[in-house]
Design an enzyme around this catalytic site. Sequence first.
Site, short mmCIF file in Angstrom:
data_model
loop_
_atom_site.label_atom_id
_atom_site.label_comp_id
_atom_site.label_asym_id
_atom_site.label_seq_id
_atom_site.Cartn_x
_atom_site.Cartn_y
_atom_site.Cartn_z
N ALA A 260 0.85 -1.18 0.00
CA ALA A 260 0.00 0.00 0.00
C ALA A 260 0.89 1.24 0.00
O ALA A 260 2.09 1.14 0.23
CB ALA A 260 -0.90 0.02 1.23
N GLU A 296 -0.17 2.62 6.98
CA GLU A 296 -0.30 3.77 6.06
C GLU A 296 -0.88 4.97 6.81
O GLU A 296 -0.49 6.10 6.58
CB GLU A 296 -1.17 3.41 4.85
CG GLU A 296 -0.72 2.18 4.06
CD GLU A 296 0.76 2.13 3.74
OE1 GLU A 296 1.38 3.19 3.59
OE2 GLU A 296 1.31 1.00 3.66
N1 TRP Z 1 5.78 3.60 1.38
C1 TRP Z 1 5.06 2.38 1.17
C2 TRP Z 1 4.80 1.79 2.54
O1 TRP Z 1 5.69 1.48 3.25
C3 TRP Z 1 5.79 1.39 0.33
C4 TRP Z 1 5.51 1.42 -1.12
C5 TRP Z 1 4.33 1.32 -1.70
C6 TRP Z 1 6.44 1.47 -2.18
N2 TRP Z 1 4.48 1.31 -3.06
C7 TRP Z 1 5.75 1.41 -3.36
C8 TRP Z 1 7.79 1.56 -2.24
C9 TRP Z 1 6.38 1.41 -4.61
C10 TRP Z 1 8.42 1.58 -3.47
C11 TRP Z 1 7.72 1.52 -4.64
O2 TRP Z 1 3.72 1.65 2.96
ZN ZN Z 2 5.65 2.40 5.06
#
Ligand code: TRP
Ligand code: ZN
Length: 853
Positions: A260, A296
């Site tokens: 997500a 999230e």
């Molecule tokens: N920031 C997201 C999380 O930790 C991770 C994430 C979702 C992500 N989609 C991505 C990281 C695509 C790299 C590429 O919840």
């Molecule tokens: Zn995260």
Amino acid sequence: MTQVQAKYLKDYRAPDYTISHVALDFVLAGSDTRVTATSQVRRLNDSATSLLLDGEALSIEALTVDGNPYPYQVQDGQLLLENLAAEFELQVITRLDPGANSALEGLYMSDGAYCTQCEAQGFRRITYFLDRPDVLAIYTVRVEADKQAFPYLLSNGNQVEAGDLDGGRHFVCWQDPFPKPAYLFALVAGDFDLLQDSFVTKSGREVALQVFVDKGNLHKSHHAMASLKKSMAWDEQRFDLEYDLDIYMIVAVDFFNMGAMENKGLNVFNTKYVLADTASATDDDYHGIESVVAHEYFHNWTGNRITCRDWFQLSLKEGLTVFRDQEFSSDVGSRAVNRIHAIKVIKNQQFAEDSSPMAHAIRPESVIEMNNFYTVTVYNKGAEVIRMMHTLLGETGFQAGMKCYVERHDGQAVTCDDFVAAMEDASGVDLSQFRRWYSQSGTPLVTVKEEYDAGANQYRLHISQRTLPTAEQAEKWPLHIPFDLELLSAEGESILNRVLDVTQAEQTFVFDDLPSAPVPSLLQNFSAPVKLLFNYSIEQLLHLIRFASSEVAKWEASVTLFSQSVWHNVASLQAGQSMHIDSRLIDAIKGLLLEPDLDQALLAEILHFPNLSTLIEQVNEADIDALSMARTFVLEEIASGCEDELLARYRELAAIDAPAARSLKNAALLLLLNVSDEHQTLAENQYRHATNMTDSLGALTALNSEDSVLRQTLLDDFQQRWSQTPLVMDKWLTLQATCAGDERIDAIKTLMQHPAFSLSNPNRVRALIGAFSAANLAVFHRQDGAGYQLLTDVIIELNTLNPQVAARIITPLIQFKKFDESRQVLMQQSLQQILALPQLSNDLFEKVSKALA
Ligand code: TRP
Ligand code: ZN
């Protein structure tokens, strides 16, 4: 082709220019989609006159500066503008084809809906921009599309305008008042079912909550909504953090590379972490949804309001947010079971990464492809590092640190050091040596030797630590290790419970006034992500299983007892001797099965004895054939030794409608099927009468250890029943990917042609190919290399289709060091084959070149 160079943390420089405001205008029109980006650019560095903007695979239609056409150059995808004023307005129009975007980064189509994924560097596939997390801008977004096909047009923040246009089209405008980096931008356009609710924050503001799901799935969206409300309440209670916008949206999409994404006010989720009803989702799925929704949501403060200065600091938001979601799960559920799950991730995945060619610190020093660093090290070891600070500071000190961090850095893009400094300043605890956890990779080996001096009534623990060199870092230093210890008397009373500060390479801790030798419970609760080397005797382990105060310690002791037995039998096999099991191991498990007060979920965890990957992590080189035989032997001996007790527990729990009871029942069933085929009827009955997915899948999993007529019959039934539900068909694919037997490879190849499978959907690839190579070790490591070749062929196709997913599933192939010479050669040949690809992606290049270096 030339590959990109690595980027280094030490080369970080603040940007020469920043963008304070950006207006994005999306005209969504299939392959003729147009994006107009109007940025207010301001110079930060007086000596700068040229601006380099990030871009990838973009086609530019027009560019103006302050309204006039302006000369530009495109070099290696980047856009160069020269002779610029201190402040100006830049407008760039780009044209995109979202339907042709199979990498699922930037703007793409998921099952007829437009959606975006910009973390880490996807925004540059939408427009030319300063696509780096330390450039924070205020976004206004206008989205226009066909009204009938795309009734919902969503972006970050609050909706400020909407209206109809000619030709059956309409538009919506959004404004996000909080400055944010480009990676948190999101847009979704499509037709959905919408679940609405609201939450009143503790200061009394009402927030509209919306969950968007594919048409026909509204009844599966309630658990996600309930999880969101629970998370919002918990973050107020435990962290004093409140939501800040008037609306919070979650959209579930089928095509998604990860779990997500925390885009400000508009989270985009993999359907796997939203959709659930009891018929189609297991108790584990429910738990996964709750924890990812929470994760999230928690990013809104740890990630969004306070973000990362640069991508090397990723653990600043991820390690901390994983820690927060783990604490949430532990507060609303079983603390011991959640802790056990987290420990297992470290022991069987993170330790493997630490000893692999991709070893990196939780704050890496160099990166070729950022997507390759969304790892168990950055996320899960990162969370362990936060947890150690929590241990050292205590809840009060830690919360004081959080408060200081938020007050100091709200609205900023900061570093891991800034976080540690806030913790230090608020608590007064010295974390200078502790900081090494951020820069040092590899798993510390902590050796413990005990000594009891009966004459002096003194007990001494000699604790030494050593971290072996890793691929990218030769020199290692002693770390500050919080070492949680309990001492038990011979009668089983707890005589000491304390966290030792291990800071030196070698240290001795002395305990006086002990009239007899105590039994130590070492590194309780896995108080540091290290490998503990201590020769527990069977007697000591049995003592811990009976008397340790901590449930996690009881689990650890049973795991150690089981592992010791497996390794003992591996040695016997290698020496050509017959296998044997100590009856005390069986008696201990029997004792636990007969203990009425033991938590059912904890007992289930104990009965899920360590799998092959956990066991492999305990040694430098694994004889996979002997190991697999020995593990099966020990499992079968325990199961047949405890048959009556397992049956009794199974029957007693059969009709109880509670997750903990179901997990124990299914763990018992799995063991019973190791005893004799007679118990197949238990599984068959359970499957046929199941009223929920946990029981159906529990029965199928128990039958899955070998191919049988019954297994095949039930799998066929399952397929017919669920052919229209992709997330359930993923379970069907995984069951078949993880069954034993030489015909597996062909079975998987056949399944790749099945309508339930698709290489373009990451969930399908993970369910079949990912599960096969990560969880069916005996077949994946087949001596003839057929397992390696199967994975390699898929990776070669995914290299151009979806490099991010290709690089994720290659992991088992680069971790070849633990295996015998002939397997290593085969695995390296596969890697050579990938390295020779004419259009090798940066994602694969980074991993394969490191593995072959
Ligand atoms: N920031 C997201 C999380 O930790 C991770 C994430 C979702 C992500 N989609 C991505 C990281 C695509 C790299 C590429 O919840
Ligand atoms: Zn995260």
